[in-house]
Write an enzyme that holds these catalytic residues in place. Structure first.
Site, PDB file in Angstrom:
ATOM      1  N   GLU A 198      -5.936   4.027   1.458  1.00 35.19           N
ATOM      2  CA  GLU A 198      -6.425   2.635   1.567  1.00 35.19           C
ATOM      3  C   GLU A 198      -7.320   2.606   2.815  1.00 35.19           C
ATOM      4  O   GLU A 198      -8.519   2.417   2.721  1.00 35.19           O
ATOM      5  CB  GLU A 198      -5.248   1.661   1.692  1.00 35.19           C
ATOM      6  N   ASP A 276      -2.731  -7.071  -5.154  1.00 32.87           N
ATOM      7  CA  ASP A 276      -2.184  -6.699  -3.851  1.00 32.87           C
ATOM      8  C   ASP A 276      -1.422  -7.865  -3.204  1.00 32.87           C
ATOM      9  O   ASP A 276      -0.206  -7.938  -3.343  1.00 32.87           O
ATOM     10  CB  ASP A 276      -3.296  -6.173  -2.926  1.00 32.87           C
TER      11      ASP A 276
HETATM   12  N1  ADE Z   1       1.831  -4.565   2.467  1.00 27.38           N
HETATM   13  C1  ADE Z   1       1.329  -5.625   1.822  1.00 27.38           C
HETATM   14  N2  ADE Z   1       0.061  -5.410   1.489  1.00 27.38           N
HETATM   15  C2  ADE Z   1      -0.265  -4.167   1.907  1.00 27.38           C
HETATM   16  C3  ADE Z   1      -1.419  -3.358   1.830  1.00 27.38           C
HETATM   17  N3  ADE Z   1      -2.542  -3.784   1.271  1.00 27.38           N
HETATM   18  N4  ADE Z   1      -1.367  -2.139   2.390  1.00 27.38           N
HETATM   19  C4  ADE Z   1      -0.264  -1.704   2.975  1.00 27.38           C
HETATM   20  N5  ADE Z   1       0.850  -2.422   3.059  1.00 27.38           N
HETATM   21  C5  ADE Z   1       0.864  -3.645   2.536  1.00 27.38           C
HETATM   22 ZN    ZN Z   2      -0.496  -2.963  -1.463  1.00 33.10          ZN
END
Ligand code: ADE
Ligand code: ZN
Length: 337
Positions: A198, A276
């Protein structure tokens, strides 16, 4: 209208943090319920505050927001509100993350959290026709020992949890930190997933695949930096649960036009679209689909493929997948027999 077509497209959601579906309206209602004060003067002020520069700046507000979740009823109400939204967008199946440590660290019992969420999921199936499963995430900024303790707490509820995952601050907390916990989880029969790539580098994706033996990668949008990884992901058809609006809100990409979703899809990877933390990032599945359709010039065929990938990547049986895909095909090709 394409937006109505997208709304009606049968789909599955595979990457939604239930705590991230806490809309400011419900946050204020729960704060009232428990006579708590919020750091926002109004619902509007909360919306205004949701401007982030990276993952950590979001997580700080997300954990603060979750403080209003105290009772089983709160967790039920949170989950039920999400399921109603999902139903209005033709989500047929959803796989929900929850972060028990966000709550147990504040003294809320594990049982309170999971019972409220689980009861709403049961009602979602019977009253809304949405099938679901639950994925328990470990907070990677906490220690592996704490994750192991959380896994032990979850064992009495194993029938309610399909998989374990890994979320929170990615940099400096590689998947390898949790190898032993994931080994233990797999030995109990849990499936595994992990957030990787990410903000973190492609090496974290490799670690999630090789060490944690994940069935899916959550995000994985930094994969294109590693051509060998792209080949692996394609050959093994490892699903990526991509969250476009999230990635822009957290400044992983400056605008949606720079988002690699179309590139990943065209390369033959099993890409899915997800929300998300929809209350914080500007929308649920419908809004994510609509935004990428416009920004990335997607075709209806691309949208269909993304929806089909969502069912193919779900923790459903083969026959459940085929039934969902049959409904999707009659939606896409209404004149076919
Ligand atoms: N917890 C909630 N959303 C998240 C994300 N996008 N990345 C990592 N942890 C998270
Ligand atoms: Zn997430």
């Amino acid at each position: 209208m394409i937006s109505e077509w997208i709304r009606g497209l049968p789909k599955a959601e595979l990457h939604i943090h239930i705590e991230g579906s806490l809309e400011p309206e419900l946050m204020f209602a729960l704060a009232d319920r428990h006579q708590m004060t919020l750091p926002y003067d109004s619902i509007e002020a909360a919306h205004q505050a949701y401007q982030f520069e990276d993952l950590q700046s979001f997580l700080d507000l997300y954990y603060a927001g979750a403080n209003v979740l105290c009772t089983e009823q709160d967790f039920y109400d949170l989950t039920w509100a999400y399921l109603q939204r999902a139903q209005s967008q033709t989500v047929r199946h959803t796989e929900i993350f929850f972060d028990p440590q966000t709550h147990t660290q504040r003294g809320i019992p594990f049982k309170t959290v999971i019972t409220g969420i689980h009861q709403a999921l049961v009602d979602g199936q019977t009253q809304l026709g949405i099938s679901s499963c639950l994925i328990m995430c470990f907070l990677r900024h906490l220690s592996a020992e704490e994750a192991m303790k959380t896994l032990e707490e979850a064992l009495p509820y194993q029938d309610w949890i399909v998989a374990v995952g890994l979320d929170s601050s990615e940099f400096g907390h590689p998947p390898s930190k949790f190898s032993a916990v994931f080994d233990q989880a797999r030995s109990h029969g849990f499936l595994t997933v992990a957030h990787a790539g990410e903000e973190g580098p492609p090496e974290y994706i490799w670690e999630a695949l090789k060490l944690l033996q994940v069935a899916r990668i959550d995000h994985g949008v930094r994969s294109p930096e590693d051509p060998k990884l792209m080949v692996w992901l394609k050959e093994h058809q490892i699903p990526l649960t991509v969250c476009p609006l999230s990635n822009v809100k957290l400044c992983v990409f400056e605008t949606l036009k720079e988002h690699p979703l179309k590139q990943l899809l065209d390369a033959g990877l099993r890409v899915t679209v997800n929300s998300d933390d929809p209350a914080y990032f500007g929308g649920y599945l419908q809004e994510n689909f609509m935004a990428i359709y416009e920004a990335l010039n997607l075709s209806q065929q691309d949208l269909y493929q993304l929806a089909k990938n969502s069912f193919l990547s779900a923790f459903l049986s083969e026959s459940e997948k085929q039934a969902a895909i049959a409904e999707l095909e009659s939606y896409m090709y209404p004149n076919r027999q």
